[in-house]
Design a protein around this motif. Structure first.
Motif, short mmCIF file in Angstrom:
data_model
loop_
_atom_site.label_atom_id
_atom_site.label_comp_id
_atom_site.label_asym_id
_atom_site.label_seq_id
_atom_site.Cartn_x
_atom_site.Cartn_y
_atom_site.Cartn_z
N VAL A 55 0.85 -1.19 0.00
CA VAL A 55 0.00 0.00 0.00
C VAL A 55 0.89 1.24 0.00
O VAL A 55 1.82 1.34 0.81
N PRO A 56 0.66 2.18 -0.91
CA PRO A 56 1.54 3.36 -0.97
C PRO A 56 1.44 4.18 0.32
O PRO A 56 0.42 4.19 1.00
N ALA A 57 2.52 4.87 0.64
CA ALA A 57 2.53 5.72 1.83
C ALA A 57 1.48 6.81 1.70
O ALA A 57 1.15 7.26 0.60
N ALA A 58 0.95 7.22 2.83
CA ALA A 58 -0.04 8.29 2.84
C ALA A 58 0.56 9.57 2.28
O ALA A 58 1.68 9.95 2.64
N GLU A 59 -0.17 10.22 1.39
CA GLU A 59 0.32 11.47 0.81
C GLU A 59 0.60 12.51 1.88
O GLU A 59 1.51 13.34 1.73
N GLU A 60 -0.19 12.47 2.96
CA GLU A 60 -0.03 13.46 4.02
C GLU A 60 1.37 13.46 4.62
O GLU A 60 1.86 14.51 5.07
N PHE A 61 2.02 12.30 4.64
CA PHE A 61 3.35 12.21 5.23
C PHE A 61 4.35 13.12 4.52
O PHE A 61 5.31 13.59 5.12
N GLY A 62 4.15 13.34 3.24
CA GLY A 62 5.08 14.16 2.48
C GLY A 62 4.65 15.60 2.30
O GLY A 62 5.33 16.38 1.64
N ILE A 63 3.50 15.96 2.88
CA ILE A 63 2.96 17.31 2.68
C ILE A 63 3.00 18.14 3.96
O ILE A 63 3.48 19.27 3.97
N ASP A 64 2.49 17.56 5.03
CA ASP A 64 2.36 18.29 6.30
C ASP A 64 3.45 17.85 7.26
O ASP A 64 3.51 16.67 7.63
N PRO A 65 4.34 18.76 7.69
CA PRO A 65 5.42 18.37 8.61
C PRO A 65 4.93 17.70 9.88
O PRO A 65 5.65 16.88 10.45
N LEU A 66 3.72 18.05 10.34
CA LEU A 66 3.23 17.48 11.58
C LEU A 66 3.05 15.96 11.46
O LEU A 66 3.26 15.23 12.42
N TYR A 67 2.66 15.49 10.27
CA TYR A 67 2.57 14.05 10.05
C TYR A 67 3.94 13.40 10.16
O TYR A 67 4.11 12.32 10.72
N GLN A 68 4.94 14.05 9.58
CA GLN A 68 6.29 13.50 9.61
C GLN A 68 6.85 13.50 11.03
O GLN A 68 7.55 12.57 11.44
N ILE A 69 6.51 14.54 11.81
CA ILE A 69 6.93 14.58 13.20
C ILE A 69 6.35 13.39 13.95
O ILE A 69 7.05 12.69 14.70
N THR A 70 5.05 13.15 13.76
CA THR A 70 4.41 12.01 14.42
C THR A 70 5.04 10.70 14.00
O THR A 70 5.31 9.83 14.82
N LEU A 71 5.29 10.55 12.70
CA LEU A 71 5.88 9.31 12.20
C LEU A 71 7.26 9.09 12.81
O LEU A 71 7.58 7.98 13.26
N ARG A 72 8.08 10.12 12.86
CA ARG A 72 9.42 9.99 13.42
C ARG A 72 9.36 9.68 14.92
O ARG A 72 10.12 8.86 15.43
N TRP A 73 8.42 10.33 15.60
CA TRP A 73 8.25 10.06 17.03
C TRP A 73 7.84 8.61 17.24
O TRP A 73 8.34 7.94 18.14
N GLU A 74 6.93 8.13 16.40
CA GLU A 74 6.47 6.75 16.51
C GLU A 74 7.64 5.79 16.32
O GLU A 74 7.80 4.83 17.07
N LEU A 75 8.47 6.03 15.33
CA LEU A 75 9.64 5.18 15.10
C LEU A 75 10.59 5.21 16.30
O LEU A 75 11.06 4.17 16.78
N TYR A 76 10.84 6.42 16.80
CA TYR A 76 11.81 6.57 17.88
C TYR A 76 11.32 5.94 19.19
O TYR A 76 12.04 5.18 19.83
N GLN A 77 10.07 6.27 19.57
CA GLN A 77 9.61 5.81 20.88
C GLN A 77 9.33 4.31 20.92
O GLN A 77 9.24 3.73 21.99
#
Length: 373
Positions: A235-257
């Protein structure tokens, strides 16, 4: 026996089934849902369900009082949010689609990544999750203790002097076990019960394709239309991940924590799914097979809401899944008519009308002087 199978599958599907791989032939057939399983340590009572209904809608079970269960699971939006990615706690952004709670009572692992194993733990995880409810357990419990109506209800239902937060999750889970499909309102279930006219001709042809040429039955089987296993479909990555920095922040936090290795964190640009639970590289991007019941009312689809219509879903599978998939999907070769028939059958697995519910009236919090009386 052959006549019985032919009646359920259709003659065309039966012939096609013989040519399918052994794992598809041995898949449990679709069936009508039985009553939902109830854990021995959380029996159902009308009083517990009524309490759980109020708690489901009550923002006191969140960090700032604005994020009850219903915030991300609204009845008039298919018991989800109606959007691709779920809401985040104010100031954050979630990273996955908000699954419908319709028929969630039948899942053995309610979250997309399999990180919880019951509705009770799901309620706790959502209410306390940093990008979901963000509630502290002791604070939420104290809020309940300042509501006289809740004090009386918890005493009646659980026999405790004061509300205990773990009992709140038990009550919510009991309520959610009542949010299930009514088979009398589902064309497919009426067809299984012997009403030959319950499904359209297109839906019947689609059922043959589902069980035969398309091989959907391989993973979407049994009464829930889900084998509850985990797959990487590409399934392709959500478009939102590449548009809104807040999505990327959440994703990185999820990976880290969740403790992924640094090289995975540095390169992470998508949800890793089951890998977060197992840490096995082969489990990256795997997600639990969702039920195909009530799809008519619960769009969009996939773990990140990447597909907005059932036609999109069928086209995705017809193409053999997405890039990097490891589920063994192959192009199906369905023509336009077959794809339309398959969509018609998927819609026939939903109730004729969506299941709706009105918010209950919530009890008032006592003032300190009232509390001391």
């Amino acid at each position: 026996m052959t006549r019985h199978i032919t009646r359920i599958l259709g003659s065309t599907a039966l012939a096609a089934l013989i040519a399918l791989p052994a794992f598809a032939q041995s898949a449990p057939p679709l069936a009508t849902l039985p009553p939902p399983p109830v854990p021995a340590d959380n029996p159902m009572t009308p009083e517990k369900v009524a309490l759980g209904e109020k708690l489901y809608w009550d923002g006191r079970l969140s960090g700032n009082g604005s994020m009850p269960c219903s915030a991300c699971h609204l009845p008039d939006l298919g018991w989800g949010t109606g959007g691709a990615i779920s809401f985040g706690y104010p100031g954050t952004q979630h990273w996955r689609n908000s699954q419908t709670i319709l028929n969630s009572a039948y899942y053995n692992k309610p979250f997309w990544d399999g990180s919880v194993t019951s509705l009770e733990s799901q309620a706790k995880g959502a209410a306390g999750g940093a990008v979901a409810g963000n509630g502290d357990g002791s604070m939420m419990e104290m809020r309940l203790r300042f509501v006289p109506e809740y004090v009386a209800a918890f005493r009646e239902v659980f026999g405790t002097e004061w509300p205990i937060i773990s009992h709140a999750w038990a009550a919510i889970a009991a309520y959610e076990r009542t949010i299930v499909t009514d088979a009398t309102k589902v064309p497919f279930d009426r067809y299984l019960a012997g009403d030959a006219d319950a499904m359209s001709g297109a839906a019947k042809r689609g059922m043959d394709i589902y069980n035969g040429k398309a091989g959907c039955i391989s993973c979407h089987n049994g009464a829930l239309a889900s084998d509850q296993k985990f797959y990487n479909l590409g399934v392709p990555a959500a478009e939102e991940f590449g548009i809104d920095p807040l999505y990327q922040i959440t994703l990185r936090w999820e990976l880290y924590q969740k403790g992924v290795p640094e090289d995975v964190y540095r390169k992470g640009d998508d949800d890793l799914g089951l890998y977060h639970v197992t840490k096995r590289p082969s489990d990256k991007h795997k997600f639990r097979t969702p039920s195909l019941r009530e799809l008519r009312w619960t769009e969009p689809y996939m773990h990140n809401g990447a597909l907005w219509s059932l036609a999109d879903v069928v086209e995705f599978y017809n193409a053999g899944g997405g890039e990097g998939q490891t589920a063994g999907l192959q192009p199906l070769g369905l023509d336009d008519g077959e794809k339309a028939d398959l969509v018609a059958f998927l819609e026939a697995m939903s109730m004729d009308e969506p299941m709706l519910a009105e918010p209950p009236e919530l009890p008032e919090t006592a003032t300190w002087s009232e509390f001391l009386k």
